[in-house]
Scaffold this motif. Structure first.
Motif, PDB file in Angstrom:
ATOM      1  N   ALA A 145       0.823  -1.209   0.000  1.00  0.00           N
ATOM      2  CA  ALA A 145       0.000   0.000   0.000  1.00  0.00           C
ATOM      3  C   ALA A 145       0.858   1.262   0.000  1.00  0.00           C
ATOM      4  O   ALA A 145       0.344   2.360   0.171  1.00  0.00           O
ATOM      5  CB  ALA A 145      -0.924  -0.002   1.213  1.00  0.00           C
ATOM      6  N   HIS A 146       2.177   1.122  -0.175  1.00  0.00           N
ATOM      7  CA  HIS A 146       3.033   2.307  -0.157  1.00  0.00           C
ATOM      8  C   HIS A 146       3.151   2.882  -1.565  1.00  0.00           C
ATOM      9  O   HIS A 146       3.621   2.204  -2.475  1.00  0.00           O
ATOM     10  CB  HIS A 146       4.427   1.951   0.373  1.00  0.00           C
ATOM     11  N   VAL A 182      -1.459  10.776   2.561  1.00  0.00           N
ATOM     12  CA  VAL A 182      -1.832   9.408   2.163  1.00  0.00           C
ATOM     13  C   VAL A 182      -2.150   8.578   3.408  1.00  0.00           C
ATOM     14  O   VAL A 182      -1.249   8.201   4.162  1.00  0.00           O
ATOM     15  CB  VAL A 182      -0.708   8.726   1.365  1.00  0.00           C
ATOM     16  N   PRO A 183      -3.430   8.305   3.664  1.00  0.00           N
ATOM     17  CA  PRO A 183      -3.799   7.530   4.858  1.00  0.00           C
ATOM     18  C   PRO A 183      -3.331   6.085   4.739  1.00  0.00           C
ATOM     19  O   PRO A 183      -3.246   5.528   3.642  1.00  0.00           O
ATOM     20  CB  PRO A 183      -5.326   7.599   4.868  1.00  0.00           C
ATOM     21  N   THR A 195      -3.689   2.074   5.037  1.00  0.00           N
ATOM     22  CA  THR A 195      -4.785   1.176   4.665  1.00  0.00           C
ATOM     23  C   THR A 195      -5.208   0.360   5.887  1.00  0.00           C
ATOM     24  O   THR A 195      -4.350  -0.165   6.601  1.00  0.00           O
ATOM     25  CB  THR A 195      -4.311   0.236   3.544  1.00  0.00           C
ATOM     26  N   LYS A 201      -8.235  -4.883   5.135  1.00  0.00           N
ATOM     27  CA  LYS A 201      -8.117  -4.653   3.699  1.00  0.00           C
ATOM     28  C   LYS A 201      -6.703  -4.999   3.229  1.00  0.00           C
ATOM     29  O   LYS A 201      -6.500  -5.619   2.175  1.00  0.00           O
ATOM     30  CB  LYS A 201      -8.445  -3.184   3.399  1.00  0.00           C
ATOM     31  N   ARG A 212       2.463  11.782  -5.307  1.00  0.00           N
ATOM     32  CA  ARG A 212       0.994  11.803  -5.381  1.00  0.00           C
ATOM     33  C   ARG A 212       0.445  13.209  -5.136  1.00  0.00           C
ATOM     34  O   ARG A 212      -0.538  13.377  -4.415  1.00  0.00           O
ATOM     35  CB  ARG A 212       0.401  10.812  -4.365  1.00  0.00           C
ATOM     36  N   ASN A 268       8.058   3.426  -9.000  1.00  0.00           N
ATOM     37  CA  ASN A 268       6.790   4.141  -8.884  1.00  0.00           C
ATOM     38  C   ASN A 268       6.992   5.635  -9.168  1.00  0.00           C
ATOM     39  O   ASN A 268       6.166   6.259  -9.839  1.00  0.00           O
ATOM     40  CB  ASN A 268       6.195   3.979  -7.476  1.00  0.00           C
ATOM     41  N   HIS A 277       0.868   1.194  -9.694  1.00  0.00           N
ATOM     42  CA  HIS A 277       0.714   2.213  -8.646  1.00  0.00           C
ATOM     43  C   HIS A 277       1.269   3.560  -9.070  1.00  0.00           C
ATOM     44  O   HIS A 277       0.819   4.599  -8.588  1.00  0.00           O
ATOM     45  CB  HIS A 277       1.375   1.740  -7.350  1.00  0.00           C
ATOM     46  N   LEU A 320      -5.228  -4.595  -6.102  1.00  0.00           N
ATOM     47  CA  LEU A 320      -3.980  -3.869  -5.863  1.00  0.00           C
ATOM     48  C   LEU A 320      -4.091  -2.412  -6.310  1.00  0.00           C
ATOM     49  O   LEU A 320      -3.618  -1.503  -5.634  1.00  0.00           O
ATOM     50  CB  LEU A 320      -2.816  -4.558  -6.588  1.00  0.00           C
ATOM     51  N   ILE A 367      -6.203   0.417  -3.936  1.00  0.00           N
ATOM     52  CA  ILE A 367      -5.891   0.686  -2.532  1.00  0.00           C
ATOM     53  C   ILE A 367      -6.134   2.148  -2.189  1.00  0.00           C
ATOM     54  O   ILE A 367      -6.718   2.475  -1.162  1.00  0.00           O
ATOM     55  CB  ILE A 367      -4.431   0.302  -2.210  1.00  0.00           C
ATOM     56  N   HIS A 368      -5.689   3.050  -3.055  1.00  0.00           N
ATOM     57  CA  HIS A 368      -5.790   4.470  -2.716  1.00  0.00           C
ATOM     58  C   HIS A 368      -6.790   5.241  -3.575  1.00  0.00           C
ATOM     59  O   HIS A 368      -7.135   6.363  -3.250  1.00  0.00           O
ATOM     60  CB  HIS A 368      -4.418   5.138  -2.801  1.00  0.00           C
TER      61      HIS A 368
END
Lengths: 353, 353
Positions: free
Chosen positions: A231-232, A268-269, A271, A275, B139, B206, B244, B283, B286-287
């Motif tokens: 999730a990073h 960015v919260p 996860t 989940k 992001r 990423n 991602h 995947l 997630i965000h």
């Protein structure tokens, strides 16, 4: 080989988060560390400033340390770049004929001035992250009765390496043949082998990790150190390649209680864990079944009572055992590993130790 | 800049699978190709041997080509290594002062003999995969009304690049501002820009892809070329970082009908498409929400009737539109992109073109 007498360089960054490499080397190789070098904290002890390392002195200069032969870069900054002010200290160490150990992405051996100084004085540069991995994975020749466990997490810098080491050591204490498999610069500095996966060219990442299986599967149980998080936003490529490369039978989820956003990315919260477990199990289980077997809670921000309550809460939420390996010991997780071994590989191997 | 007059090197490997770079350059830059070089097929035409490229001659030597100024390595072998026998041909080209364009992982510019020959003769080496990416993702600063579409797949070498290009071109034909964003060496050779993601150090993958968003988001619609597969034992790190990094609003699944195992790994079965869609959506989401919007079927192994039936079958199975972009055109997928644009960004942007 001459025993290492390490000065850990933490100049201006002697705090437990930025200096996580320093803290880990102090924790797992205390007998090798003679001093920390941070002129802004000189005269204090490592224990006072980092909360770890006891009476290890913090010095202002290499002159003040007790016969050091190794300078170890003790921080792992975002992006891996060398703070400019540190270069003079490294030049000084190389000029004294010392070894300089660095885990930074910016290789010291690419700096001609440092290379020249080392050549003049007999110093050596060891870039832990430097590699030339060029092999792809094959998924063949894997020993069926070697159990592979992998620590995963919700963020960077939360204790995946520590959980891997503590569970491996606990299994060894219980008489089993377990091995910590290092995948990051600090783990490699501690264990003496491994692969710096985040610095491998991405096409060869899965293959580099598979080679770690092949190199270590003469042990009965492998504890693969996790990196980053699926999730990073920044490092999920590393995490995914590691996950598919090490083909884990079981996952240990590591998280820091109280943390709410990705380290360095407050927008960015994190996860939610249920989940996140789903994401890991889904990606990991494409070609072979993988399941969560336990949770390592990093409860450093909590009181002892809060930590106990948090472990109970998350254990109920995820349906597996949960503990803080420092506060509670790693035995609950080691036992979960042995249960999985019995389930998958049979009682003959599980009881042979 | 002088117009390129390309000879594509396919020596001993003139088949559509191994020479996929050659086929793609012939398809999308036909006006620049003067010959193929393969002494084992000399005298034939590209159309006869590759099923593509029409009357483009296959020659035995650079002497037989019509005033070439560029030699382009036309294969993408597993692991990216240069076949030893080809080195003499490259030396010959550099000795003539030609440019040599290579997408191999083994950089030609690391071969001192080639570098020396180029320096003597005024030739140039262009290693498409060479990069020094060192930025992480943030992001932040992403344009909200730029729609990002990403092609994903069940394996390598199935047509993700082709689907991306064909959908982008179809959108342009329909009057929209769409851009193909290349992420592999062949795509970069065709488009003239992009990032060779599989050769980026994994910690920065990423981030490198996020920079492709920032560099291209002045367009209304971006078609991000996919790489590998989340189910590919070798390359899933690349696929995950790309997924991602490009933060897609919509996914187009690409697969080859009739293929049963991973390319080059006959012991690894392909993942069923419904499961694979679940893995990608899990995947990717997630965000931010991401969903499958269409399927590009590579039906080259099927008859026209079988292809139509397969598209109908998979469309029913996955609940989205499906077509073969060569057999049926890319309009069904382009329309699916525009529907998503209308849904997410509103009719003002969608109808402004």
């Amino acid at each position: 080989m001459e025993a290492r007498r390490i000065v850990i360089l933490t100049e201006g960054h002697s705090n437990p988060i930025t200096a996580k490499t320093a803290v880990s080397v102090l924790r797992y190789r205390p007998e090798e560390v003679v001093a920390l070098l941070d002129s802004t904290q000189a005269g204090k002890t490592s224990g006072e400033v980092l909360g770890f390392g006891g009476d290890t002195p913090i010095v202002a200069s290499l002159d003040d340390a007790d016969a050091p032969n190794t300078l170890l870069i003790g921080i792992a900054p975002m992006g891996g770049k060398l703070p400019a002010a540190w270069r003079d200290i490294i030049l000084d160490a190389l000029g004294r004929g010392m070894s300089v150990v660095s885990g930074l992405h910016d290789f010291l051996s690419n700096d001609q001035g440092l290379v020249d100084r080392a050549a003049e004085s007999g110093g050596t540069i060891f870039d832990v992250r430097k590699n030339n991995e060029r092999d792809v994975s094959h998924r063949q020749g894997l020993r069926e009765d070697c159990l592979r466990i992998h620590t995963v997490g919700h963020d960077c810098s939360i204790g995946k390496m520590v959980a891997s080491i503590e569970v491996a050591r606990e299994l060894e204490r219980m008489g089993h043949d377990a091995k910590f498999v290092a995948t990051g610069q600090t783990g490699i500095m501690i264990e003496g082998d491994g692969c710096p996966v985040d610095c491998v060219v991405s096409d060869f990442l899965n293959g580099a990790v598979e080679k770690l299986i092949l190199a270590n599967q003469h042990h009965d149980i492998l504890l693969f150190e996790g990196q980053g998080s699926l999730a990073h936003p920044r490092y999920s490529a590393v995490t995914a390649g590691l996950l598919h490369g090490c083909l884990p039978h079981g996952l240990i989820m590591v998280y820091e209680a109280g943390r709410e956003t990705i380290n360095g990315m407050p927008h960015v919260p994190l996860t939610p864990l249920p989940k996140l477990v789903e994401v890991y199990e889904t990606l990991a289980s494409i070609h072979m079944p993988t399941k969560l077997i336990g949770v390592a809670v990093n409860s450093r921000l909590l009181s002892p009572e809060e930590a106990d309550a948090e472990c109970q809460r998350v254990s109920g939420e995820l349906g597996v055992v949960a503990c803080d390996v420092f506060r509670h010991g790693a035995a609950p997780l080691a036992n979960a590993v042995l249960e999985l071994q019995k389930e998958l590989i049979g009682s003959s191997v599980a009881s042979s130790n």
